[in-house]
Design an enzyme around this catalytic site. Sequence first.
Site, PDB file in Angstrom:
ATOM      1  N   GLY A   1       0.842  -1.197   0.000  1.00 49.34           N
ATOM      2  CA  GLY A   1       0.000   0.000   0.000  1.00 49.34           C
ATOM      3  C   GLY A   1       0.874   1.244   0.000  1.00 49.34           C
ATOM      4  N   GLY A   2       2.050   1.121  -0.604  1.00 49.02           N
ATOM      5  CA  GLY A   2       3.040   2.182  -0.561  1.00 49.02           C
ATOM      6  C   GLY A   2       2.666   3.449  -1.298  1.00 49.02           C
TER       7      GLY A   2
ATOM      8  CB  ALA B   1       2.218   4.963   2.246  1.00 42.17           C
TER       9      ALA B   1
ATOM     10  CG  ASP C   1      -3.838   2.622  19.082  1.00 44.96           C
ATOM     11  OD1 ASP C   1      -3.745   3.808  18.702  1.00 44.96           O
ATOM     12  OD2 ASP C   1      -4.777   2.213  19.782  1.00 44.96           O
ATOM     13  CG  HIS C   2      -2.102   7.050  15.430  1.00 44.20           C
ATOM     14  ND1 HIS C   2      -3.262   6.468  14.972  1.00 44.20           N
ATOM     15  CD2 HIS C   2      -2.437   8.295  15.824  1.00 44.20           C
ATOM     16  CE1 HIS C   2      -4.258   7.332  15.076  1.00 44.20           C
ATOM     17  NE2 HIS C   2      -3.787   8.443  15.591  1.00 44.20           N
TER      18      HIS C   2
ATOM     19  CD  GLU D   1     -11.678  12.312  15.103  1.00 44.66           C
ATOM     20  OE1 GLU D   1     -10.876  12.259  14.153  1.00 44.66           O
ATOM     21  OE2 GLU D   1     -12.510  11.422  15.346  1.00 44.66           O
TER      22      GLU D   1
ATOM     23  CG  HIS E   1      -7.413   5.295  18.739  1.00 49.58           C
ATOM     24  ND1 HIS E   1      -6.306   4.585  18.337  1.00 49.58           N
ATOM     25  CD2 HIS E   1      -7.942   5.809  17.599  1.00 49.58           C
ATOM     26  CE1 HIS E   1      -6.178   4.661  17.023  1.00 49.58           C
ATOM     27  NE2 HIS E   1      -7.166   5.387  16.554  1.00 49.58           N
TER      28      HIS E   1
END
Length: 486
Positions: free
Chosen positions: A17-18, A23, A179-180, A218, A242
Amino acid sequence: MVSRVIPVDPFDLVIFGGTGDLARRKILPGLYRRFIAGQMPEDARVIGAARSELDDEGYRKDVRDALKEFVSKRALSEENIAAFLSRLHYVSIDAKGEGGWKKLAQTMRDDDDVVRAFYFSVAPSLFGDLAERLHLHKIAGANSRIVVEKPFGRDLESAKALNATLAEHFDETQIYRIDHYLGKETVQNLMAVRFGNVLFEPLWNAQYVDHIQITVAETVGVGGRGGYYDKSGAMRDMVQNHLMQLLCLIAMEPPSRFEPDAVRDEKLKVIRALEPVEPGDIVRGQYEGKGKTPSYHDDVEDGESRTESFIAMKLHVSNWRWAGTPFYVRTGKRLKARQSEIAVVFKDAPHSIFGEAAGRHRNILTIRLQPNEGMTLGVTIKEPGPGGMRLVDVPLDMSFADALGPEGDEIPEAYERLVMDVVRGNQTLFMRGDEVEAAWAWTDPIIEGWTKRDERPFAYEPGTAGPEESAMLLHREDRRWREIKE
């Protein structure tokens, strides 16, 4: 302030998925920032893999455009860009077929000292195909690691199936579920504050903490990803992963060591200690458009959808540390401001020597995840000046951008830190398979409950703090949500 650079081993990182959005927005800009920080070895390589018919130069041009769009101008220079792009290669590949796999195998270096990492920046439905072909063509081996993005299933059954699929070809020690939120500087500092300071840990329990609030607000709606979101909703999209991870770090017991399994064992205990949630402790909402702002139903093109774009809940962790202390979590779309924070609200002093006229004052430790990462501890002092003992609350503020000097705004972003942890083989900030399954085991009955009750979410106006009903979760117990500030 110059950060200490920790070297990593030589690596080949393949991004499946670059050419995709993740990405271009996060992974590649993050790698570029690590490159200019001197953290990529001289012989490290990044290999984009996707369906697009590109060669190396075509891919490098696409990545150059992404860097100019998503990296700050002061971090860009033609010399650095050219040097970084020289590390990039591209293979056109068919995830479900055989096209491109032999070329990818030939592109990888046959060197046991080179770490092979594979980032699955694709739909979960392709994870099994990628894992199978990596092994079929002998591209992945014992020293290989894979990174998988959420969603990790949509319920317990699918999560177990996904884990089983990955386990057919990779050991748990090779799987990095990213999980960022766990890569954010403030989230990691939360552990440092808790376990590195004698000041806080003795107070971190039900005896001294009145309640804890976790807010992820958000301003954007779900437009553009309405098809996915309407099948997930705020509960699956945000709470199950999250917010659950943030709650675990707040509530967990001190691990014996700061090591991957020691930390994740304690997080798992928190999830298993979560009580079932009563229907009266859940508020779900949908934004209802006003003026030119579309409604949720417009964004998902389904006028009858009952999927929540907002959810607030009161949770309880059933253990000795937290018995009786509620955790309030909320998240939603099209709210008043973009704000993610954790607030630890301590109890009132057992006796006020200043009398009722002094008012009510509480210490609150606020951990800001975005914007302006940092921490604030609210303390009570005497208001300066004559006229008696008047009390006022003031913040002891530590904004990372201020505290770390002129380079504070260049603190590594979550993705760049986490990708480097993959190369190092450090799984501390990644979810383990049993963690994911435990989270779904707690989440599924809640979703099944409101589905059986056939409940409609409450409507709320965009630009507010969500449906008014969510305020009652706290008001009925003489508490208040912290303000979502613009």
